[in-house]
Design a protein around this motif. Sequence first.
Motif, short mmCIF file in Angstrom:
data_model
loop_
_atom_site.label_atom_id
_atom_site.label_comp_id
_atom_site.label_asym_id
_atom_site.label_seq_id
_atom_site.Cartn_x
_atom_site.Cartn_y
_atom_site.Cartn_z
N ARG A 100 0.57 -1.23 0.06
CA ARG A 100 0.15 0.13 0.04
C ARG A 100 0.65 1.21 -0.09
NH1 ARG A 100 -2.50 3.89 -0.74
NH2 ARG A 100 -4.56 4.42 0.14
N ASN A 101 1.92 1.27 0.61
CA ASN A 101 2.71 2.49 0.71
C ASN A 101 3.75 2.58 -0.49
OD1 ASN A 101 1.74 3.19 3.09
ND2 ASN A 101 3.07 2.00 4.51
N SER A 102 3.90 1.66 -1.22
CA SER A 102 4.53 1.83 -2.59
C SER A 102 3.97 2.93 -3.41
CB SER A 102 4.53 0.52 -3.20
OG SER A 102 3.35 0.17 -3.90
N SER A 103 5.06 3.06 -4.36
CA SER A 103 4.64 4.04 -5.34
C SER A 103 3.16 4.02 -6.02
CB SER A 103 5.58 4.60 -6.50
OG SER A 103 5.93 3.32 -7.07
N LEU A 104 3.25 2.72 -6.31
CA LEU A 104 1.96 2.39 -6.92
C LEU A 104 0.66 2.22 -6.14
CD1 LEU A 104 3.12 -0.49 -9.45
CD2 LEU A 104 2.34 1.81 -10.07
N GLY A 105 0.86 1.97 -4.97
CA GLY A 105 -0.10 1.63 -4.11
C GLY A 105 -0.59 2.97 -3.60
N LYS A 106 0.11 4.18 -3.35
CA LYS A 106 -0.32 5.40 -3.37
C LYS A 106 -1.36 5.81 -4.10
CE LYS A 106 3.68 6.43 -0.29
NZ LYS A 106 4.94 7.50 -0.28
N VAL A 107 -1.45 5.41 -5.44
CA VAL A 107 -2.16 6.19 -6.54
C VAL A 107 -3.28 4.83 -6.87
CG1 VAL A 107 -0.63 7.70 -7.38
CG2 VAL A 107 -0.67 5.42 -8.37
N MET A 108 -3.71 4.13 -5.69
CA MET A 108 -4.87 2.83 -6.23
C MET A 108 -6.07 3.70 -6.43
SD MET A 108 -4.42 0.34 -3.10
CE MET A 108 -2.96 -0.76 -2.96
N PRO A 109 -6.57 3.10 -7.70
CA PRO A 109 -8.03 3.52 -7.84
C PRO A 109 -8.97 2.92 -6.75
CG PRO A 109 -7.23 1.69 -9.37
CD PRO A 109 -6.31 2.06 -8.55
N PRO A 110 -10.11 3.44 -6.71
CA PRO A 110 -11.23 3.15 -5.84
C PRO A 110 -11.21 1.54 -5.70
CG PRO A 110 -11.91 5.04 -6.84
CD PRO A 110 -10.92 4.63 -7.68
N SER A 111 -11.39 0.97 -6.80
CA SER A 111 -11.46 -0.52 -6.70
C SER A 111 -10.55 -1.24 -6.02
CB SER A 111 -11.73 -0.98 -8.16
OG SER A 111 -10.56 -0.53 -9.10
N LYS A 112 -9.04 -0.86 -6.41
CA LYS A 112 -8.18 -1.62 -6.02
C LYS A 112 -8.09 -1.16 -4.52
CE LYS A 112 -4.96 -2.31 -9.64
NZ LYS A 112 -4.86 -3.76 -9.51
N GLN A 113 -8.24 0.11 -4.01
CA GLN A 113 -8.46 0.56 -2.46
C GLN A 113 -9.53 -0.27 -1.92
OE1 GLN A 113 -6.74 2.86 -0.59
NE2 GLN A 113 -8.05 2.51 1.13
N MET A 114 -10.59 -0.53 -2.27
CA MET A 114 -11.38 -1.46 -1.65
C MET A 114 -10.92 -2.95 -1.47
SD MET A 114 -15.29 -2.68 -3.39
CE MET A 114 -14.48 -3.49 -4.75
N ALA A 115 -10.27 -3.61 -2.60
CA ALA A 115 -9.81 -4.95 -2.39
C ALA A 115 -8.71 -4.74 -1.32
CB ALA A 115 -9.12 -5.17 -3.83
N TYR A 116 -7.73 -3.73 -1.37
CA TYR A 116 -6.90 -3.62 -0.06
C TYR A 116 -7.65 -3.44 1.48
CZ TYR A 116 -3.73 -1.16 3.30
OH TYR A 116 -3.25 -0.91 4.41
N GLU A 117 -8.60 -2.85 1.57
CA GLU A 117 -9.32 -2.65 2.65
C GLU A 117 -9.95 -4.16 3.22
OE1 GLU A 117 -9.16 -0.19 4.81
OE2 GLU A 117 -8.26 0.95 3.70
N ILE A 118 -10.51 -4.69 2.16
CA ILE A 118 -11.10 -5.96 2.63
C ILE A 118 -9.87 -6.91 2.97
CG2 ILE A 118 -12.23 -8.08 1.22
CD1 ILE A 118 -13.61 -6.24 -0.64
N ARG A 119 -8.89 -7.02 2.34
CA ARG A 119 -7.82 -7.90 2.76
C ARG A 119 -7.30 -7.61 4.03
NH1 ARG A 119 -6.14 -7.48 -3.02
NH2 ARG A 119 -6.86 -9.33 -4.06
N PHE A 120 -7.28 -6.11 4.40
CA PHE A 120 -6.52 -5.61 5.60
C PHE A 120 -7.53 -6.10 6.72
CE2 PHE A 120 -5.58 -3.03 8.89
CZ PHE A 120 -4.36 -2.35 8.62
N PHE A 121 -8.89 -5.87 6.50
CA PHE A 121 -9.74 -6.39 7.59
C PHE A 121 -9.50 -7.85 7.96
CE2 PHE A 121 -13.74 -8.25 8.97
CZ PHE A 121 -14.02 -7.49 10.18
#
Length: 364
Positions: A100-121
């Motif tokens: 998430r803190n990588s260069s690509l992770g910082k510009v995640m579109p909403p869909s990838k942000q959602m996937a990240y939050e589901i996995r984080f939870f």
Amino acid sequence: MFLSLLMDTMLMRICGLLIALLALSGCDRGSPEYMMQDYMSRVENTLETSIDTELDVGDKIPLFPRKRARKQATDELRQGLLEVLDLDYCEGLLHLIAQRNSSLGKVMPPSKQMAYEIRFFQLIRDCHNKIQLDSEQEAELKTRIREIYEIKKRNLAKEIYNGIYMSEEIAANFSRSEAPIALEGDTGLDASIRVVEQFLLLAQLPSNETDWQAPTFLNEIENSFKVLYSNRYGGQLLKSLVLLTESMNATADGINAKLDSRPFCLPGHHNPRSDILRNVFAKYYSGTFQPYLSKVHRSGQIWLETNQKLAAALPLPLAMDAYFNETLSLEHPNSLWQQYIRARDRHTQAWQRLLSQCGMMPGQ
């Protein structure tokens, strides 16, 4: 005097026909708009009445809310909470946060942000359940993990909502500039429904008390959003509903105005124009208009029902709740669907009135 009136009447009819032909010339002959205008013109000429064949959608389709109005605010983690957490204890969490803190992770579109939050939870939930049973761990670490878990739990439904409805693909799918559903060919409904059903599975995760695992399709969720972007069935359906509503109301108005002024058929008198009416009804109403109406109705009902389930499973901001009442609701009295249903019923009743007068109803 009689000859003059007859000439005036003929001239008005010819002018009306020319106006109708000019209106039709602006549409593709294979388009739903052309089919509807052609149908209305046939009825207009047969009944020698006035029907407004101009299909002006205008702003009758509600505008999809702007990003600011449709975004759900979420609770922020306390400053530094993750930095002081012993992330090694929570298996997989350190790696996920690093991504998430990588260069690509910082510009995640909403869909990838959602996937990240589901996995984080999922990871923090499993970590929380594990550490609560670990008597060797310090109370302070347990408290920090519990705090992160509770915040992520409160946020999860909102994060899933944001991932879906903050995306550009969803906004494009409800665009007002889309063409209506085509007369023939694949509508893209089946592919779109499969995507919405995936979204529904994600929307139901926060209310699932079992220790669920993130769905495998989450790894390719971007492909699902691309399907919605390329098909855009939502915008096509809304355009079709408004066009059908406009054309059926205009036709019903024309038929009723004619019958209110004088009968089209008189009992015991053969009216040669009733034979033309029979042909218009069979060829243009039953042959072209009704099949398209049925196609839009069947597919539209499936689309709206599935999207209603999705909306009901997520927390909606006020702007989105109002928008969905107007566009997705099958029951709301002011929804596009209910406006279409009322127009369909008026249209049917007008034709029944006309056909009954001419003895052309089944059983007569």
